[in-house]
Write a protein that holds these residues in place. Structure first.
Motif, short mmCIF file in Angstrom:
data_model
loop_
_atom_site.label_atom_id
_atom_site.label_comp_id
_atom_site.label_asym_id
_atom_site.label_seq_id
_atom_site.Cartn_x
_atom_site.Cartn_y
_atom_site.Cartn_z
N LYS A 156 -2.19 -12.23 5.78
CA LYS A 156 -1.34 -11.09 5.28
C LYS A 156 -1.07 -10.53 6.40
O LYS A 156 -2.35 -9.48 6.96
N ARG A 158 1.97 -7.62 8.28
CA ARG A 158 2.86 -6.92 8.11
C ARG A 158 4.00 -6.43 9.04
O ARG A 158 4.09 -7.01 10.23
N ASP A 187 3.87 -8.24 4.14
CA ASP A 187 3.21 -6.84 3.24
C ASP A 187 4.38 -5.92 3.81
O ASP A 187 4.62 -5.39 5.15
N ASN A 189 5.31 -3.05 3.21
CA ASN A 189 5.26 -1.70 2.62
C ASN A 189 6.54 -0.78 2.23
O ASN A 189 6.45 0.80 3.11
N GLU A 224 4.97 -8.77 -0.70
CA GLU A 224 4.67 -7.84 -1.09
C GLU A 224 5.72 -6.65 -0.59
O GLU A 224 5.68 -5.95 0.62
N GLU A 250 -0.38 -1.77 -6.20
CA GLU A 250 -0.92 -1.14 -5.65
C GLU A 250 -2.14 1.01 -5.97
O GLU A 250 -2.32 0.92 -6.19
N HIS A 301 -5.77 -5.10 -5.41
CA HIS A 301 -5.57 -4.36 -4.04
C HIS A 301 -7.00 -3.28 -3.24
O HIS A 301 -7.71 -3.10 -4.12
MG LIG Z 1 -0.12 -3.39 -0.19
#
Ligand SMILES: [Mg+2]
Length: 409
Positions: A156, A158, A187, A189, A224, A250, A301
């Motif tokens: 994963k 970012r 992800d 975020n 995500e 999460e 998570h």
């Molecule tokens: Mg996450």
């Protein structure tokens, strides 16, 4: 019946081997991992632990309430534990992270790992590597090859740029370079906005849709948290629109009721609650049950510390999803390594070619390295059934030990 005899609270700060810039804190760089640790001890000498991310000293005063709520009480009555942990939440301080310490005791008293107590099987876990930093394309491709060579099948990554074309390039080019070798997930975020230095990018639904289109075309495994965590209607619209799985969940600190609502609205394809935030082991397993009934997917998570990793592993093993879903393995060298993440445990959670055998020890399955805790931790509250001691002076010095913990031999 066992009773809670004593409670200790610590602030632990362990140094990282290199600076680490988490994608979810724009402009922030960390040199340490900081968390609270709780140690419960029963009158028959059984200990239970849990730990939770520290932002500063925000939990300095929680000890008095815990002493009032739990000293002399039955540690195996989890319903009572959750009832009491809700109380400080009404004042704004959520503490569901403490509930797993009671499960730790309950498992040790029963002589079983917690997931076994909850009906789970000892299924070997397939892990996905979870990178924590934004990187340019070249560095990301190097990282992909490193994880592939270590035996992971999924990484994963970012993204967190103001320019969405940069974000898209950061998934397209590594996915193309590793095609057939390593699956990528991403992800975004965007579920919460935390900046340490200047503003950060904030996505809207239109941008999230365009990104999901690009992720689908790049054959990513999931996207995500592409939207803010309270935009339930927009999340549901995005999930219905997207051809790639959308995941998240999460940090929903209201616990079961909030996640139930999100399952009913079908906000995500993959629910990834973290039990330390989302209601402890009990409520998070209730979420997993609803997710199953809704025909959606569930995994854990785990990005916090080695104890949070253990707790969410037990949840996944007890959830019925352990053989279907990969579990998050935070790994972002050189700053975030298994040894740094788990530095107060006697044994870090080390993977073997991207898999992890379930723990066999009773309780949550780890042991505390007392020398490491004495070195990196500061006890700021102690209570037993006759004496309470609050030690605010232990919180005055927040400098991080820079020398390694002394080891015998
Ligand atoms: Mg996450």
């Amino acid at each position: 019946m066992s009773r809670i005899e004593s409670i200790e609270l610590y602030l632990v700060q362990t140094p990282l081997p290199a600076p680490f810039s988490p994608a979810w804190v724009v402009g922030g760089t960390r040199s340490s991992s900081a968390y609270y640790l709780i140690r419960l001890r029963t009158d028959d000498g059984v200990e239970g632990f849990s730990a939770f991310t520290a932002m500063g000293r925000e939990r300095a005063g929680i000890g008095d309430f815990l002493a009032h709520a739990f000293l002399g009480k039955d540690p195996t009555d989890i319903d009572h534990v959750l009832e009491m942990l809700r109380v400080p939440g009404y004042g704004g301080l959520r503490n569901f992270w403490i509930e797993p310490a009671f499960w730790d005791i309950k498992g040790k008293l029963a002589g079983q790992p917690v997931y076994r107590l909850l009906g789970g099987e000892p299924t070997p876990l397939r892990l996905y590597a979870s990178s924590g930093e934004v990187k340019d394309v070249g560095a990301r491709i190097d990282e992909c090859w490193a994880r592939h060579e270590e035996g992971f099948s999924t990484l994963k990554v970012r993204v967190h740029d103001f320019d969405e074309r940069v974000d898209i390039r950061q998934i397209q080019e590594p996915a193309e370079a590793l095609r057939g070798k390593l699956k990528l997930a991403v992800d975004c975020n965007q579920a919460f906005w935390h900046t340490a230095n200047g503003p950060g990018p904030k996505w809207d639904l239109a941008r999230a849709k365009r990104f999901c289109d690009a992720a689908y075309e790049a054959d990513l495994a999931w996207v995500e948290e592409p939207l803010f965590m309270e935009w339930y209607d927009q999340m549901a619209e995005l999930r219905a629109y997207s051809r790639v799985d959308v995941s998240g969940g999460e940090l929903h600190t209201c616990g079961f009721p909030e996640l139930k609502y999100m399952v009913e609205k079908r906000c995500y394809d993959i629910f990834q609650p973290d039990a330390m935030w989302t209601g402890g082991i009990s409520q998070t397993l209730q979420v997993a049950k609803l997710v199953r009934e809704a025909g959606l997917k569930f995994t854990g998570h785990s990005w916090s510390n080695g104890i949070g990793f253990a707790v969410n592993m037990h949840v996944l093993l007890a959830s019925g999803f352990a053989s279907e879903m990969e579990y998050e393995y935070p790994l972002s060298p050189p700053g975030w390594t298994a040894e740094a993440r788990d530095s107060i445990l006697t044994e870090p959670w080390r993977h073997d070619r991207g898999t992890l055998q379930p723990p066999t020890l009773p309780g949550l399955g780890f042991e505390i390295d007392e020398a490491a805790l004495a070195h990196y931790g500061r006890c700021f509250f102690k209570a037993n059934r006759t004496v309470r001691s609050w030690m605010p002076e232990s919180l005055h010095d927040l400098s991080i030990p820079t020398t390694p913990v002394p080891r015998e031999g």
